[in-house]
Every structure is written in structure tokens, then in C-alpha cells.
Design a protein around this motif. Structure first.
Motif, PDB file in Angstrom:
ATOM      1  N   UNK A 174       0.934  -1.178  -0.139  1.00 27.92           N
ATOM      2  CA  UNK A 174       0.078   0.194  -0.039  1.00 27.92           C
ATOM      3  C   UNK A 174       0.825   1.370  -0.201  1.00 27.92           C
ATOM      4  N   UNK A 175       2.126   1.116   0.620  1.00 26.45           N
ATOM      5  CA  UNK A 175       2.839   2.266   0.691  1.00 26.45           C
ATOM      6  C   UNK A 175       3.469   2.708  -0.648  1.00 26.45           C
ATOM      7  N   UNK A 176       3.683   1.403  -1.552  1.00 24.33           N
ATOM      8  CA  UNK A 176       4.201   1.646  -2.991  1.00 24.33           C
ATOM      9  C   UNK A 176       3.080   2.223  -3.785  1.00 24.33           C
ATOM     10  N   UNK A 177       1.992   1.770  -3.670  1.00 25.28           N
ATOM     11  CA  UNK A 177       0.712   2.091  -4.392  1.00 25.28           C
ATOM     12  C   UNK A 177       0.401   3.434  -4.195  1.00 25.28           C
ATOM     13  N   UNK A 178       0.627   4.166  -2.745  1.00 24.29           N
ATOM     14  CA  UNK A 178       0.304   5.483  -2.599  1.00 24.29           C
ATOM     15  C   UNK A 178       1.188   6.436  -2.788  1.00 24.29           C
ATOM     16  N   UNK A 179       2.501   6.035  -3.103  1.00 28.45           N
ATOM     17  CA  UNK A 179       3.786   6.786  -2.917  1.00 28.45           C
ATOM     18  C   UNK A 179       3.702   8.135  -3.892  1.00 28.45           C
ATOM     19  N   UNK A 180       4.531   8.926  -3.370  1.00 31.66           N
ATOM     20  CA  UNK A 180       4.248  10.197  -3.877  1.00 31.66           C
ATOM     21  C   UNK A 180       4.950  10.344  -5.314  1.00 31.66           C
ATOM     22  N   UNK A 181       4.102  11.056  -6.056  1.00 29.65           N
ATOM     23  CA  UNK A 181       4.754  11.174  -7.713  1.00 29.65           C
ATOM     24  C   UNK A 181       4.848  12.457  -8.101  1.00 29.65           C
ATOM     25  N   UNK A 182       5.266  13.295  -7.131  1.00 31.20           N
ATOM     26  CA  UNK A 182       5.555  14.750  -7.219  1.00 31.20           C
ATOM     27  C   UNK A 182       4.186  15.708  -7.496  1.00 31.20           C
ATOM     28  N   UNK A 183       3.140  14.895  -6.937  1.00 29.76           N
ATOM     29  CA  UNK A 183       1.747  15.377  -6.819  1.00 29.76           C
ATOM     30  C   UNK A 183       0.927  14.998  -8.251  1.00 29.76           C
ATOM     31  N   UNK A 184       1.576  15.504  -9.276  1.00 23.77           N
ATOM     32  CA  UNK A 184       1.230  15.008 -10.720  1.00 23.77           C
ATOM     33  C   UNK A 184       2.220  14.981 -11.762  1.00 23.77           C
ATOM     34  N   UNK A 185       2.242  14.326 -12.663  1.00 28.01           N
ATOM     35  CA  UNK A 185       3.328  14.484 -13.750  1.00 28.01           C
ATOM     36  C   UNK A 185       2.625  14.108 -15.177  1.00 28.01           C
ATOM     37  N   UNK A 186       3.205  14.749 -16.347  1.00 31.62           N
ATOM     38  CA  UNK A 186       2.903  14.312 -17.607  1.00 31.62           C
ATOM     39  C   UNK A 186       4.263  13.799 -18.015  1.00 31.62           C
ATOM     40  N   UNK A 187       4.461  12.664 -18.700  1.00 37.02           N
ATOM     41  CA  UNK A 187       5.475  11.928 -19.107  1.00 37.02           C
ATOM     42  C   UNK A 187       5.410  11.884 -20.609  1.00 37.02           C
ATOM     43  N   UNK A 188       6.487  12.037 -21.153  1.00 34.14           N
ATOM     44  CA  UNK A 188       6.402  11.707 -22.842  1.00 34.14           C
ATOM     45  C   UNK A 188       7.430  10.660 -22.926  1.00 34.14           C
ATOM     46  N   UNK A 189       7.385   9.275 -23.403  1.00 35.82           N
ATOM     47  CA  UNK A 189       8.242   8.288 -23.146  1.00 35.82           C
ATOM     48  C   UNK A 189       7.866   7.376 -24.594  1.00 35.82           C
ATOM     49  N   UNK A 190       8.801   6.448 -24.403  1.00 36.49           N
ATOM     50  CA  UNK A 190       8.915   5.384 -25.574  1.00 36.49           C
ATOM     51  C   UNK A 190       9.063   3.938 -24.916  1.00 36.49           C
ATOM     52  N   UNK A 204       5.107   4.950 -28.719  1.00 38.97           N
ATOM     53  CA  UNK A 204       5.389   6.259 -27.877  1.00 38.97           C
ATOM     54  C   UNK A 204       4.217   6.492 -27.206  1.00 38.97           C
ATOM     55  N   UNK A 205       3.847   7.214 -26.173  1.00 38.93           N
ATOM     56  CA  UNK A 205       2.992   7.353 -25.194  1.00 38.93           C
ATOM     57  C   UNK A 205       3.026   8.810 -24.517  1.00 38.93           C
ATOM     58  N   UNK A 206       2.105   9.376 -24.248  1.00 44.14           N
ATOM     59  CA  UNK A 206       1.901  10.650 -23.378  1.00 44.14           C
ATOM     60  C   UNK A 206       1.129  10.135 -22.057  1.00 44.14           C
ATOM     61  N   UNK A 207       1.720  10.093 -20.954  1.00 45.92           N
ATOM     62  CA  UNK A 207       0.973   9.751 -19.672  1.00 45.92           C
ATOM     63  C   UNK A 207       0.889  11.021 -18.791  1.00 45.92           C
ATOM     64  N   UNK A 208      -0.252  10.965 -18.215  1.00 39.87           N
ATOM     65  CA  UNK A 208      -0.515  12.097 -17.320  1.00 39.87           C
ATOM     66  C   UNK A 208      -1.115  11.419 -15.900  1.00 39.87           C
ATOM     67  N   UNK A 209      -0.734  11.708 -15.035  1.00 44.53           N
ATOM     68  CA  UNK A 209      -1.137  11.203 -13.540  1.00 44.53           C
ATOM     69  C   UNK A 209      -1.054  12.149 -12.557  1.00 44.53           C
ATOM     70  N   UNK A 210      -2.349  12.227 -11.860  1.00 45.01           N
ATOM     71  CA  UNK A 210      -2.531  13.039 -10.868  1.00 45.01           C
ATOM     72  C   UNK A 210      -3.011  12.146  -9.517  1.00 45.01           C
ATOM     73  N   UNK A 211      -2.211  12.426  -8.583  1.00 43.41           N
ATOM     74  CA  UNK A 211      -2.680  11.739  -7.342  1.00 43.41           C
ATOM     75  C   UNK A 211      -4.025  12.674  -6.757  1.00 43.41           C
ATOM     76  N   UNK A 212      -4.844  11.632  -6.260  1.00 43.66           N
ATOM     77  CA  UNK A 212      -6.167  12.515  -5.512  1.00 43.66           C
ATOM     78  C   UNK A 212      -5.719  13.292  -4.579  1.00 43.66           C
ATOM     79  N   UNK A 213      -4.768  13.024  -3.672  1.00 42.36           N
ATOM     80  CA  UNK A 213      -4.357  13.608  -2.537  1.00 42.36           C
ATOM     81  C   UNK A 213      -3.936  15.115  -2.996  1.00 42.36           C
ATOM     82  N   UNK A 214      -3.463  15.353  -4.127  1.00 43.44           N
ATOM     83  CA  UNK A 214      -2.778  16.426  -4.718  1.00 43.44           C
ATOM     84  C   UNK A 214      -4.015  17.354  -5.260  1.00 43.44           C
ATOM     85  N   UNK A 215      -5.065  16.941  -5.420  1.00 41.10           N
ATOM     86  CA  UNK A 215      -6.162  17.771  -5.965  1.00 41.10           C
ATOM     87  C   UNK A 215      -7.100  18.475  -4.783  1.00 41.10           C
ATOM     88  N   UNK A 216      -7.829  19.510  -5.081  1.00 38.83           N
ATOM     89  CA  UNK A 216      -8.518  20.253  -4.095  1.00 38.83           C
ATOM     90  C   UNK A 216      -9.939  19.353  -3.808  1.00 38.83           C
TER      91      UNK A 216
END
Length: 453
Positions: A174-190, A204-216
Motif C-alpha cells: 500500500x505504501x508503494x501504491x500510494x507513494x508520492x509522484x510529485x503530486x502530478x506529472x505528464x511524461x512523454x516516453x517510448x 510512444x505515449x503521453x501519460x498524465x497522472x494526478x494523485x487524488x491527494x494533490x487535488x482540491x
């Protein structure tokens, strides 16, 4: 404000070889006390002190300030350890000397491929986070509890570390699943599925992730929101996947949708979970393989083996170097191991065994999880015959400008198919962006439809 950047790492350690003696150790009674957070423990639960041999240094806050010369728009990440040389190299010829500090997968790779090696460098405990991450972990930890069966947690709102002093394997996961990711990120990767003859086709892909804890205003029972857009190859470009990741997925299964550019419509995609094949992975990755592990833990029994000192991929700035081309990384049988940096770190070892009556292509999985970041750095996966099947490494690195501990890419070696998959490489892509504020509306089906169009 969003911060542009590339893929990540840093800090300082000691030389010295480590003996082949067993290095498994327990956690002191003092370290089991939540009141020790920020004292003998780091703010998110790692042991602050170094090891007795001096080969793992004390944690002094991590690398949370960009080094001189860092310019995300011009230079990408600056490697603070670029001048360091390996202390030693582990190969099939000498791995018996270091076997106490190696995973089963690492040793099997050396047995199978004479060219596979591990260059070991001084250890730097670079993982570090925003002060808000530390504050939330300490404030909420006393009230966080597992739900029945361990399939979710309650009492958590803003924390990224529900169990900074874990007492079971499921708490570490659970610590791994919840771990911080900088709040949110957008990564452009291959991504590169590599065939047995060394050939590959880049995706190639564009990934956008936002932690719920970082949202208002996040929805209840959410860990994060995830959007994944395929941009290459041409026959897959335009496909978009959207995931709302619940905390308790037995109570509320993962919510997933896909946009199909051919049909120009959004459809529900409940199959984007567990052991269904990952998008663009050519059958080499399950959906819950991504980022080491993700999703519901309900199909496994999780055993906490303990903490060990292991050689793991750490501070891999070279794997994110803009001057490095993908062709320099991808090789036949395995990636160019001269690009990979290994360090000695303390990791939590967790063994997952498939529950009776449950289905998954992996009957057993062994995870090696960094004590300083709660990120999976390595994993071994076994088939139904208890035979080692797939070997996984994640090239950890500190994104010092975010600051957060992240990944410069990851690899899965399929020992049976003699193929492998590299994912998350960013060397020839745009910089990642950290810290942008999102709302649930940004991860709605309407937003998915707009992105697809």
C-alpha cells in the motif's frame, strides 16, 4: 506551477566492498514507534542511519535542490555523479561472492547471458520530497487502518505513506501504491518490445497522472487518476486509456475507459487490470506490472520477508541523458548494462503468493521496495510451476526539481520467450512536467473524448 524536466537521480556514499554474508536484518523496537518519524526514522519511515559497514550512508534529506547547470529546456537533467567510476563489476564469474545482495532474477540473467553485468557505484540516498508529504505522513499515520482482508485502507486523506512503519507485506505494498509522484506529472516516453534477434518497433505515449491527494476536490475512494495516449506506431496512434484508481477495489473495481479512434467512441474497459496484457507491450507485460506493481492486491497473500541490503538500480541519470540515443540502450538479449547504475540500498522484500481459487499468470512474485521512497526497484515473477519467468528492474532516479523519486525507465526480461520489454524511456522525448494542478473533470470521459479527437 508545473515544472518541466526529464528522467531522474543523486547523493553521496562510501566505497568499500560488501561481504557475501547474509545481510537480512530486522527493525529495532525504537524504529517501530511512529514517534520516531523525523528522528531515528526519516519522515516517511526509512532508517536514517547508515549501515555498520559504512557502505550505506546516513540519510540527510535527499537531493531536493537542482545541481548547478540544470536547465530543463536546454540540458535536461544534470548528473551529480557523472565523474564517479564503478567500485566493482558483478558478472557470472564472481556473482557467488555477492549472492547475498542479489535478486534471483539478477543471478539468472548473468547465468544465461555472459554479457550481462552489474556495475556497482557508491551509494547515494537521494530520495527526498516536499515538506507537505512529510507532514501528511506523520499526521495521518496513527489513524490509518487496513480494511478487512487488507484490500483497502481507511483514515487517509492527504498522506502518500499510509504505513510508514509497516508490520506486514500488504502494508508495504500500500505504501508503494500510494507513494508520492510529485503530486502530478505528464511524461512523454517510448516503449520497446525487443525480439530474440534484437529487433524492435518503438511505441510512444503521453501519460498524465494526478494523485487524488494533490487535488482540491477529489472523488471519494481514489488513489489517483491516469490518462494514457498512444502517439506511435501509426496503427495504434490515437488510442487513449483513462483510469480512476480506487483505494478499495473489492468494494469498487477499477474504473477504466478507452477511446477507439477507428470507432470514434469511448467504451468501458474493465479488462485494463490484473494480468490482462498491457497496451503496447507485445504480451510482455501485464497491466498490474506497470511501475513495478499497481492496482488491487486482493488476488495475493502478501508475506513480509524483511529488510535486506541489495544491489538495485539507483540514481540512473545516464538512462535519462538527452545525449544518449535509444539505439545505444537497446541491445540483443538485454539493455546495454554499461548504462545502468547499481547501488547498495536497504529494501523491503515482499513475497506475493496467489490465493487459492484466484487467477493470475504469475503464481508468485517477489518485490524489492526501496526503504527511502517506497518504490519497487526490482521484482521476480514465477509461473504456476514455481519457475522463474520474468525479471523486472526499474531504473530509479531522484527528480530533484519536483522533488520526488521517480524512474528513468523500466525493463522486463521474459526468460521463457527470450524477449524483453523496455518502457518509460525519455531520452529522445520532451521533458516531463511535474506539479500541475488538476481536477477530476480533467480525467472525465468527456476529457478522454476530446483528447482522442
Amino acid at each position: 506551477m508545473a515544472v518541466a524536466g526529464k528522467q531522474f537521480n543523486w547523493r553521496y556514499g562510501v566505497l568499500a566492498l560488501v561481504s557475501g554474508a547474509a545481510l537480512s536484518f530486522g527493525v529495532s523496537a525504537q524504529a517501530n514507534d511512529l514517534s520516531e518519524l523525523g528522528k531515528s526514522l526519516t519522515p516517511i519511515g526509512a532508517e536514517r542511519k547508515g549501515n555498520a559497514a559504512g557502505t550505506i550512508p546516513e540519510w540527510t534529506g535527499g537531493l531536493v535542490t537542482p545541481p548547478k547547470g540544470f536547465d530543463p529546456d536546454k540540458t535536461g537533467y544534470v548528473d551529480p555523479f557523472a565523474d564517479e567510476k564503478p567500485l566493482f563489476t558483478i558478472t557470472a564469474a564472481n556473482m557467488a561472492q555477492y549472492q547475498a545482495n542479489l535478486t534471483a532474477g539478477q543471478m539468472e540473467m548473468m547465468k544465461r547471458y555472459p554479457s550481462y553485468k552489474m556495475n556497482v557505484y557508491p551509494t547515494h540516498r537521494t530520495a527526498g520530497y516536499r515538506q507537505s508529504v512529510y507532514d501528511a505522513a506523520k499526521a495521518e499515520a496513527p489513524g490509518v487502518k487496513l480494511v478487512e482482508g487488507g484490500n483497502g485502507v481507511v483514515g487517509i486523506k492527504k498522506s502518500n505513506v499510509p504505513f510508514p512503519v509497516p508490520k506486514s507485506g500488504i502494508e508495504v505494498i500500500w505504501n508503494h501504491n500510494f507513494r508520492d509522484l510529485g503530486g502530478s506529472f505528464t511524461r512523454y516516453s517510448a516503449d520497446f518490445p525487443v525480439q530474440s534477434d534484437g529487433s524492435f518497433t518503438a511505441g510512444k505515449r503521453v501519460e498524465t497522472v494526478s494523485l487524488a491527494s494533490y487535488m482540491d476536490n477529489p472523488e471519494p475512494n481514489r488513489i489517483l487518476y491516469f490518462m494514457n495516449q498512444i502517439t506511435a506506431p501509426a496503427n495504434s496512434a490515437g488510442e487513449v486509456a483513462l483510469v480512476h484508481e480506487p483505494i478499495n477495489q473489492v468494494e469498487e473495481p477499477r474504473l477504466a475507459w478507452q477511446y477507439n479512434p477507428g470507432q470514434r467512441r469511448v467504451i468501458r474497459a474493465p479488462e485494463l487490470a490484473y494480468d490482462s496484457p498491457g497496451i503496447g507491450a507485445d504480451g510482455l507485460r501485464t497491466n498490474d506490472d506497470l511501475n513495478g506493481f499497481n492496482g488491487s492486491p486482493d488476488r495475493y497473500d502478501w508475506k513480509l520477508i524483511g529488510k535486506k541490503e541489495m544491489y538495485v538500480p539507483y540514481n540512473n541519470y545516464r538512462m535519462a541523458d538527452q545525449k544518449v540515443k535509444y539505439s545505444q540502450i537497446i541491445q540483443k538479449n538485454h539493455v546495454n548494462q554499461d548504462m545502468v547504475r547499481y547501488e547498495l540500498h536497504r529494501v523491503w522484500v515482499v513475497e506475493a503468493t496467489l490465493k487459492p481459487g484466484k487467477r493470475h499468470i504469475y503464481a508468485k512474485r517477489v518485490f524489492y521496495i526501496d526503504e527511502d521512497s517506497w518504490g519497487v526497484l526490482a521484482a521476480d515473477k514465477y509461473d504456476s510451476r514455481n519457475t522463474l519467468w520474468r525479471v523486472r528492474e526499474i531504473w530509479g532516479v531522484q527528480a530533484y526539481h519536483a522533488p520526488t523519486f521517480a524512474s528513468a525507465g523500466e525493463v522486463i526480461y521474459d526468460l521463457q520467450a527470450r524477449r524483453y520489454l523496455v518502457g518509460g524511456l525519455t531520452n529522445e522525448e520532451k521533458f516531463a512536467e511535474f506539479g500541475k494542478k488538476y481536477s477530476p473533470a480533467d480525467f472525465s470521459t468527456a476529457a478522454l473524448r476530446r483528447m482522442g479527437r
